[in-house]
Design an enzyme around this catalytic site. Structure first.
Site, PDB file in Angstrom:
ATOM      1  N   HIS A   1       0.847  -1.201   0.000  1.00 31.25           N
ATOM      2  CA  HIS A   1       0.000   0.000   0.000  1.00 31.25           C
ATOM      3  C   HIS A   1       0.884   1.255   0.000  1.00 31.25           C
ATOM      4  CE1 HIS A   1      -3.492   2.486   1.645  1.00 31.25           C
ATOM      5  NE2 HIS A   1      -2.442   3.241   1.936  1.00 31.25           N
ATOM      6  N   GLU A   2       1.859   1.273   0.919  1.00 34.64           N
ATOM      7  CA  GLU A   2       2.743   2.444   1.016  1.00 34.64           C
ATOM      8  C   GLU A   2       3.591   2.588  -0.241  1.00 34.64           C
ATOM      9  OE1 GLU A   2       2.214   4.653   3.169  1.00 34.64           O
ATOM     10  OE2 GLU A   2       0.824   3.348   4.238  1.00 34.64           O
TER      11      GLU A   2
ATOM     12  N   HIS B   1       1.939   4.561  -2.861  1.00 34.23           N
ATOM     13  CA  HIS B   1       2.133   6.008  -2.693  1.00 34.23           C
ATOM     14  C   HIS B   1       3.530   6.416  -3.170  1.00 34.23           C
ATOM     15  CE1 HIS B   1      -1.540   6.544  -0.439  1.00 34.23           C
ATOM     16  NE2 HIS B   1      -1.157   5.780   0.569  1.00 34.23           N
TER      17      HIS B   1
HETATM   18 ZN   LIG Z   1      -2.259   5.262   2.300  1.00 32.85          ZN
END
Ligand SMILES: [Zn+2]
Length: 372
Positions: free
Chosen positions: A68-69, A72
């Protein structure tokens, strides 16, 4: 901060760290899986299998949070925003961006990438779950991972800063109003509302007897509240600093003082009457150092009659040099990383002023109070 983190390695040049608080969550997840979820789904296995399977699932969960990170991070790097590091901690992870995205579109892409990855993971685990229903020991962990990734995506899409959904909201308001600061304030106000809701529901659940889940929600609310109010404060400070240059804030016309007079004399003749608090110590017109109240109070008062300004001063050549045209934010960042409370402002080899963190703070306070 670095000290409390466990360094894992680098991905795309970005350091990945594990907060020690994360080990607590890892243990909690493993324990809850090994003692509740797994024995209920697969009765009659030996306890070691539950624990190993639980730990493997918890590691896969950590991997999901990391992905998830990294979603980003990948979009941030592609949009020209450097990333200082990724830390996995209590509630998931944080990708620390070096600066704010340059446009609402970039902000949106970077913010949405994380939840998008989580949704993709949820879908993948759902596929594995459906296809591998008959494979022993695969169905329960994949079902769990599907649910938790879905929850992770939903939680992060709540439109309150600093959650990803809050960033999406900020991007939208930013695009609409064309003001980054207004957008930040609106998104963090909404973040404060969200945190209040978490807190309220948490307390309500605790009263109703659902103590631990309630406590957990209230804790998340408290955490979000802090982050949201920090974000709005930072936006105010940054707004006050944009467009400001060192020369707008620096002290000019510093009073000169001879290098051989005593601190006692200086305090009585010039500091106490309130004529000045900052002096250039000079020898026959050549500046040698800077003397402020800080340097004076660093010397015990009983020694003031026998200490010269030269002995107490901060030598000029040890001070951080900055220029009058430098923007204030960069100057303050430079001073912060050098642990300097003040810097000398140099123009063509001559000292034209002094910038102190204190003066800069006063300037920021004045501007935020005036709302400009
Ligand atoms: Zn996030």
């Amino acid at each position: 901060m670095m000290g409390s983190n466990f360094y894992l390695g680098r991905i795309w040049g970005v350091p990945i760290k594990l907060s020690f608080s994360w080990f607590l969550i890892f243990t909690l997840i493993t324990w809850s899986l090994a003692s509740g979820y797994l024995p209920k789904t697969y009765p009659m296995l030996n306890p070691l299998t539950y624990w190993l399977l639980g730990a493997a699932t918890a590691v896969a969960f950590a991997g999901s949070v990391l992905l998830h990170e990294l979603g980003h991070v990948y979009l941030a790097l592609r949009n020209g925003v450097p990333v200082r590091g990724v830390t996995l901690f209590l509630f998931g992870g944080v990708a620390e961006l070096e600066k704010e995205p340059g446009s609402p579109a970039a902000e949106f892409r970077i913010a949405i990438a994380g939840p998008a990855v989580s949704l993709l993971l949820a879908a993948s685990f759902a596929a594995i779950w459906i296809l591998g229903r008959n494979v022993p020991l695969l169905a329960a962990p994949t079902e769990y991972l599907m649910r938790i990734n879905f929850l992770l995506a939903l939680f992060n899409l709540i439109p309150g800063f600093p959650l990803d959904g809050g960033r999406v909201l900020r991007a939208a308001v930013w695009k609409y109003t064309r003001s980054y600061y207004r957008a930040t304030r609106i998104a963090s106000s909404s973040g404060q509302l969200v945190s209040l809701a978490f807190f309220g529901v948490g307390i309500f659940m605790m009263i109703q007897g659902n103590f631990f889940n309630g406590l957990w929600l209230a804790f998340i609310g408290w955490f979000l509240q802090n982050a949201a109010s920090n974000a709005s404060m930072q936006a105010n400070v940054q707004q006050a600093l944009t467009g400001s240059l060192v020369q707008d804030v620096m002290r000019r016309n510093l009073e000169q003082v001879h290098s051989l007079i005593s601190l006692d004399e200086l305090v009585n003749d010039r500091v106490l009457p309130g004529r000045s608090e900052v002096f250039i110590v000079s020898d026959f017109g050549t500046p040698q150092g800077i003397l402020t109240i800080n340097e004076i109070t660093a010397i015990p008062q009983r020694k003031w009659p026998f200490t010269t300004t030269r002995q107490a001063m901060l030598p000029i050549d040890r001070m951080l040099p900055i220029t009058p045209e430098m923007d204030l934010l960069s100057a303050l960042r430079k001073m912060e990383s050098a642990h300097a409370a003040q810097a000398k402002v140099i123009n063509q080899n001559e000292i034209v002023g002094l910038l102190s963190v204190e003066d800069a703070m006063r300037y920021i306070r004045r501007r935020t109070r005036l709302g400009i």
